[in-house]
Each structure stands twice: as structure tokens, then as C-alpha cells.
Enzyme design. Structure first.
Site, PDB file in Angstrom:
ATOM      1  N   THR A 433      73.781  74.632  49.730  1.00 39.49           N
ATOM      2  CA  THR A 433      73.697  74.282  48.313  1.00 39.49           C
ATOM      3  C   THR A 433      72.904  72.992  48.219  1.00 39.49           C
ATOM      4  OG1 THR A 433      75.808  75.332  47.776  1.00 39.49           O
ATOM      5  CG2 THR A 433      74.986  73.676  46.241  1.00 39.49           C
ATOM      6  N   LYS A 508      73.703  78.735  41.256  1.00 45.28           N
ATOM      7  CA  LYS A 508      74.869  78.099  41.886  1.00 45.28           C
ATOM      8  C   LYS A 508      75.272  76.823  41.145  1.00 45.28           C
ATOM      9  CE  LYS A 508      77.974  76.825  44.951  1.00 45.28           C
ATOM     10  NZ  LYS A 508      77.740  76.562  46.372  1.00 45.28           N
ATOM     11  N   LYS A 583      79.224  66.766  44.878  1.00 46.79           N
ATOM     12  CA  LYS A 583      77.842  67.053  45.291  1.00 46.79           C
ATOM     13  C   LYS A 583      77.187  68.050  44.339  1.00 46.79           C
ATOM     14  CE  LYS A 583      75.362  69.747  48.744  1.00 46.79           C
ATOM     15  NZ  LYS A 583      75.493  70.616  49.931  1.00 46.79           N
TER      16      LYS A 583
END
Length: 636
Positions: A433, A508, A583
Site C-alpha cells: 500500500t 485502496k 499510514k
């Protein structure tokens, strides 16, 4: 998948092609999806039969999607087509050998790959619009997808005639030549399908009406005489010495077709016309040609002339009267280690990043039979995975290199190390990611080196990685997605192709921005309910079945002892750590800044998780541990 609609209805498994604008041309993805469904239904007692059909009025399936084969073949990637054909031919064999009835409804154009899909089924139905043909010699190929199996069994010399002239068959001809079984007017097809769905019994098809006349049946004797020659030159001589209409039309058609392809087609039909003929023998012989056709045959030139430049003026390797027998023999030589074996595809895989997520993902690939080489800077190992000393060594010789890395900067550094040693045509599949910009930079660098790139971040946490139930959000080309799909199906339960490179990361971060916001709202609501005297059980019972429903509440409830088991029941030991949520939220806000998007709740969620992780006790805890944080706090 929008190109093929797979579902179950009543007692039937249903596969419907849904590319009418492309005449339902068959892609690699469609083949793999159809095969997966067939495998599942073969073992499902609730499914009694399978129905194959297609949307649109013009075609059931007008062949394979050859444009991508041209693109990859002219770029020097001969293995793309070979892998596609191996998978397609395996599916063709399964259709012919399927343990349950398969009923195909073949309307409009049914060509090449369409014959491979609908022409080997137990019950092949044609209608008044049906036009079946094997036109491959016109583009420098040969009848494949099991087409030679049908041609070799056709009455008399019809197989030779159909194979080298590419003549079209109406419904009567298709039944006479063995390409179809039954004729039903197409107005009756909806009720026939419904009867099959309701009953699961092919006897519901009833007696078939008398099909239209077959012109080929009336011409059978003359065709047998004209096409009895042993080699292409023999057939040509016979045709040239005849002034019949059939002969003259055949010569005109053959003058446009690839001479080598016609000569090889004749030899294939003659070799296969034996009592021991089987679908697998035919497909194995066809694959000998498929394996060689791009570099030793006329296939790429035929595609160029037909659909790329569309000049209809192919420059064939041979003239009509000069096809050496040795060239035919070379195309049909056994392939040794490359012989078609009908086994599920196995791959050479490099896996870089064997952390909490990467190690179980790599182990699942190894358990599925793939050869996996792994590298991790910490020396971590995974079950069944061969440990390698460097990332470059793991990438070298691998068909697909998977990376699972902490951030975009590390991804770019690793890409700089592995891309120069990867084979042209290989795939770099990044499951990290990272920020959208980094994903797109790496994809551009890969493309410059002739390597396909997919960004495929995951959702599902460590449990999903271990259990093979991850969801992949994938950006990249259709072709690369199709090649990687079998791996996604091993590592996860769902893979969504989101569009071009970077779109996987975009999906995502948007998803996880929603997740971060809804988890905070869920934790706030539980803390408020506590202070209002509402029990957590009552709160869950109401919200989980009402408009406040969310994944954070129903599947990952932050309240211990309430709802399904979650990290809250294990003192908030991380399934998905708060550090990782921070994050992802930072990535979402970086993307929002780059795109000039107003995301005030996303910004607020990021700031709250930042305080929780960096200033409070959230580091190392699950992201749902926001609940005890709110329990302790008041309004001020």
C-alpha cells in the site's frame, strides 16, 4: 467481470458472453473465468447442467481476441500467446469431457474460439441466424481450439474443404458436418432455457424440429472428389482441372489464405483421421503449431493485414504453389518439454517482502504448486518458499515478481534493483500500500523495460493473508490482470480490476479512508451509548441491522464481547494496526492534496489517528482500540 456473466439459476450453471460490440470475442480472462466456474459446478450436486449463450444479435462468439496477441508478439513476447493457448485448450478439453450436460445456444457468427467454447458441448443448438466457420487460415493460423477434432470427423472430405476454404455453415450445414446437434427456431430459445433452468433435465429440450436443408450435404460427393488430395498441391491441381462452381469458389477463397496454414491444416486432418482420435490428441497437435506460429508462421502478418493496418494485403511466406513439405513437417514436430500437458498453469514466482502479510501469501502460492523464490531484508522465511540472498536473484527468471513493501520510497528502490534483471514480458505485481504517484512511476519504469506492472494493494489483514481470503484492488492492463488472476484466486477471495496503473492504490486509499472514518464514528457511538446508559449489546443489535450498519460495526466490532470475534476480544492485539491505518490515511490526504479534493472527515480522521499513535497509547495496538480512548475522555 463485465465481459462474461457467470451465475447459477435453478438447477443450471450459466455462462453468458457479454461483449456484443466485440462480437463476444473471447479473452484470456473470459477463458479462465469460464474454466473456474466449470470446475466448481462439476462438483456441485445442486447444478445438474450448464447453459452457454451470449448477448447481442450478431454473434455467439466470433473468435479469440487476437489484437493483444499481435501487440505482445510483435514486441517479442511469444510466451503470452503460448500461455493463453495452453489455458484455452485445457478449457476446450474440459468442455468436451465434462461430466454433466452442457447446452450451448449458438446464434449468429460462431468462429474459431467460439467453436472451441460452444462446439464441444454435449448439446449444441443452432438457429436460423447461425453461421459457423473455422476461418483461421485467412489470418495465417490453423483451425485450433479442437477444431481439427471436428473437421477430422466430418463426413467424407468436408473437413478438408471447411478447413482450407474457411467456408461458413448455416444451421443445416453445421448439423450435417458435425458442428451442431439440434436446430430450434431462436424464438423458442428463451422457453427452452427456462425449462432447463427449472428442471435440470436436458430431456426438456424435447424433439428437435427438422433443420433447414444442408447445401453441403447435396454437394458432398463433388466435395469429396475435389478435396481428396494428399497435399495442398494435389488439391490445387484437382480444383484447377475442374470448371465446377464449387471448385472455382474454393480456388478464389484459397487464393486469399496463407499457403503454409492450408498445407499444415490438411496434414493435421489427415493425421487425426484415425479410430483413436480424441479431443486431447487434436489439441496437442494444434498446440505444436500454436507454439511456433508467431515466429515460424504467418500469424502476425495475417493479423496485421486483417485488423491492424486493415489493408487486406498480407505478404505470406510462401506462394500457393510453393510450400515445401519440410516446412509443414517442422510446424508439426513434437515439442518435447513444451508439449501441451493440460495441467493447470504453474509459474516461477519471485516474492520480495516476507513480513506478516507477505510470508503467508507466499506460502499459499507454494502450497498451490508454484515455484516461489523469496527474499526479505530481515531474513524472514516462508513455508515452501526457497530463500534467496537478494531481491535481484529472486526476480531473475521469474514470470511474476510480487513485492510487499512498507512504502513508496522503498518500492521505488526495490523496483530499480529488480526491473533491470526481469525478463521482458514478465509481470511486477506490487501488493504494497503506497502512494498513487509512486505506483505510477514504477509502472512507467516497468513499461519502458517491456515489463507489465500491476499495483494490487490488499484488504483483509494478516488473517486474510493466512487464510487466502484477501481482496485485491488492481491497477494495470487487462492482459496482465488476466495472467495474474490465477494467483489472486490462490491468495484471496476477490480481485477487482480497477483500471490502469495506480487505480488499485487509489481504490485502496479511498476504501481505507472510509474505514478510518467509520471506525472512529463507531467507537464514538459506543462511548456515547455507555454514557447514555444504553448497553453495548442493545446498541449492536440495533445498529447492526439498521441504517448505521457498517463493516466496522458488523464484522470488526470494537466493543469486546459484542458481535463476531475481533481484536477487541484479544485486548486489541492488532489485526490491522493503528499505525497502518495512520499510514493509509496519510496516503489518502496526500492524494487528496495532489488531486485538489476536499476531504475534511478524512483529514480529521488522519489527525486523530496521528495523536492516537504518536502521542497516546495507540502504537502497536489495533486500529479499533480507539474505543477505550473515547471511554476515558469527556467533552472538553
Amino acid at each position: 467481470m463485465t465481459d462474461i456473466h457467470i451465475r447459477t439459476e435453478g438447477r443450471a450453471g450459466r455462462i453468458t458472453l457479454t461483449r456484443p460490440k466485440a462480437l463476444n470475442a473471447l479473452t484470456w480472462d473470459m477463458c479462465l473465468a469460464a474454466e473456474k466456474a466449470l470446475d466448481a459446478w462439476a462438483k456441485d450436486d445442486a447444478i445438474a447442467l450448464v447453459i452457454l449463450d451470449a448477448e447481442g444479435d450478431r454473434a455467439f462468439c466470433a473468435g479469440g481476441d487476437i489484437a493483444e496477441m499481435y501487440r505482445t508478439g510483435t514486441a517479442g513476447d511469444l510466451d503470452y500467446g503460448r500461455r493463453f493457448w495452453r489455458d484455452e485448450y485445457r478449457m476446450n478439453a474440459k468442455l468436451a469431457e465434462y461430466p454433466k450436460p452442457i447446452v450451448s445456444f449458438l446464434h449468429g457468427f460462431v468462429m474459431g474460439g467460439g467453436v472451441g467454447l460452444g462446439g464441444h458441448c454435449s448439446h449444441r443448438i443452432v438457429g436460423e441466424t447461425t453461421q459457423i466457420s473455422m476461418p483461421e487460415v485467412g489470418i495465417g493460423f490453423v483451425p485450433d481450439v479442437g477444431g481439427t477434432y471436428v473437421l477430422a470427423r466430418a463426413p467424407g472430405r468436408l473437413g478438408e474443404f471447411l478447413g482450407i476454404t474457411a467456408a461458413r455453415m448455416g444451421p443445416g450445414d453445421a448439423i450435417h458436418a458435425g458442428f451442431a446437434d439440434r436446430y430450434h427456431p431462436q424464438a423458442h430459445w428463451p422457453e427452452l432455457k427456462q425449462a432447463l433452468i427449472d428442471s435440470g433435465d436436458v430431456s426438456e429440450l424435447g424433439d428437435a424440429p427438422t433443420p433447414p436443408d444442408s447445401p453441403l450435404a447435396a454437394q458432398q460427393a463433388e466435395i469429396d472428389a475435389l478435396f481428396a488430395g494428399e497435399a495442398l498441391r494435389d488439391v490445387l491441381n484437382t480444383l484447377r482441372n475442374s470448371d465446377s462452381e464449387i471448385a472455382q469458389k474454393a480456388l478464389k477463397s484459397m487464393s486469399r489464405n496463407a499457403p503454409l496454414s492450408m498445407a499444415v491444416t490438411l496434414e493435421m486432418i489427415h493425421r487425426l483421421r484415425t479410430p483413436s482420435l480424441s479431443i486431447r490428441k487434436a489439441l496437442e497437435l494444434e498446440y505444436r503449431v500454436s507454439h511456433r506460429i508467431m515466429d515460424q508462421g504467418d500469424f502476425l502478418e495475417g493479423i496485421r493485414a486483417a485488423i491492424i493496418d486493415k489493408d487486406k494485403a498480407p505478404k505470406w511466406r510462401h506462394t500457393l504453389d510453393n510450400v515445401p513439405l519440410i516446412d509443414v513437417a517442422k510446424m508439426l514436430m513434437p515439442l518435447g518439454k513444451d508439449t501441451l500437458d493440460f495441467k493447470e498453469s504453474t509459474m516461477q514466482i519471485g516474492f520480495i517482502g516476507l513480513g506478516n502479510m507477505g510470508a503467508p501469501m507466499a506460502a499459499n502460492l507454494a502450497k498451490a504448486g508454484h515455484t516461489v523464490k523469496g527474499f526479505d531484508v530481515a531474513g524472514t522465511q516462508a513455508e515452501g518458499v526457497t530463500s534467496i540472498a537478494t531481491a535481484a536473484e529472486a526476480a531473475q527468471g521469474s514470470e511474476i515478481v510480487i513485492t510487499m513493501l512498507p512504502n513508496g520510497e522503498i518500492l521505488k528502490k526495490v523496483a530499480a534493483e529488480i526491473l533491470p534483471v526481469m525478463d521482458k514480458g514478465a509481470i511486477h505485481l506490487d501488493c504494497s500500500t503506497v502512494d498513487v504517484a509512486s505506483a505510477r512511476v514504477v509502472a512507467e519504469e516497468a513499461a519502458a523495460k517491456g515489463i507489465e506492472a500491476l499495483d494490487a494493494p490488499v484488504s483483509g489483514g494478516v488473517g486474510g493473508a493466512a487464510g487466502g481470503t484477501l481482496t485485491f484492488m488492481v491497477g494495470g492492463s487487462d492482459a496482465a490482470f488476466g495472467r495474474a488472476l490465477p494467483l489472486f484466486e490462490i491468495m484471496g477471495q476477490k480481485a477487482v480490476h480497477c483500471g490502469p496503473s495506480g487505480n488499485g492504490q487509489a481504490a485502496k486509499i479511498c476504501n481505507n479512508m472510509i474505514l478510518g472514518v467509520t471506525m472512529i464514528a463507531t467507537c464514538e457511538a459506543f462511548a456515547l451509548a455507555d454514557k447514555l446508559g444504553l448497553s453495548r449489546e442493545a446498541m449492536f443489535d440495533v445498529v447492526s441491522t439498521s441504517s448505521g450498519y457498517s463493516w466496522s460495526m458488523n464484522a470488526y466490532c470494537p466493543a469486546p464481547g459484542v458481535g463476531p470475534k475481533s481484536p477487541a476480544d484479544n485486548d486489541y492485539q492488532p489485526g490491522f494496526a493503528a499505525d497502518l491505518m495512520l499510514k493509509d490515511l496519510r496516503l489518502s490526504q496526500q492524494a487528496a492534496t495532489d488531486a485538489d479534493a476536499d476531504t475534511p472527515l478524512g483529514q480529521a480522521a488522519m489527525e486523530l489517528y496521528q495523536r492516537f499513535v504518536e502521542e497516546e497509547d495507540g502504537k502497536g495496538r489495533d486500529f479499533s482500540a480507539m474505543l477505550p480512548r473515547f471511554e476515558k475522555r469527556g467533552r472538553g
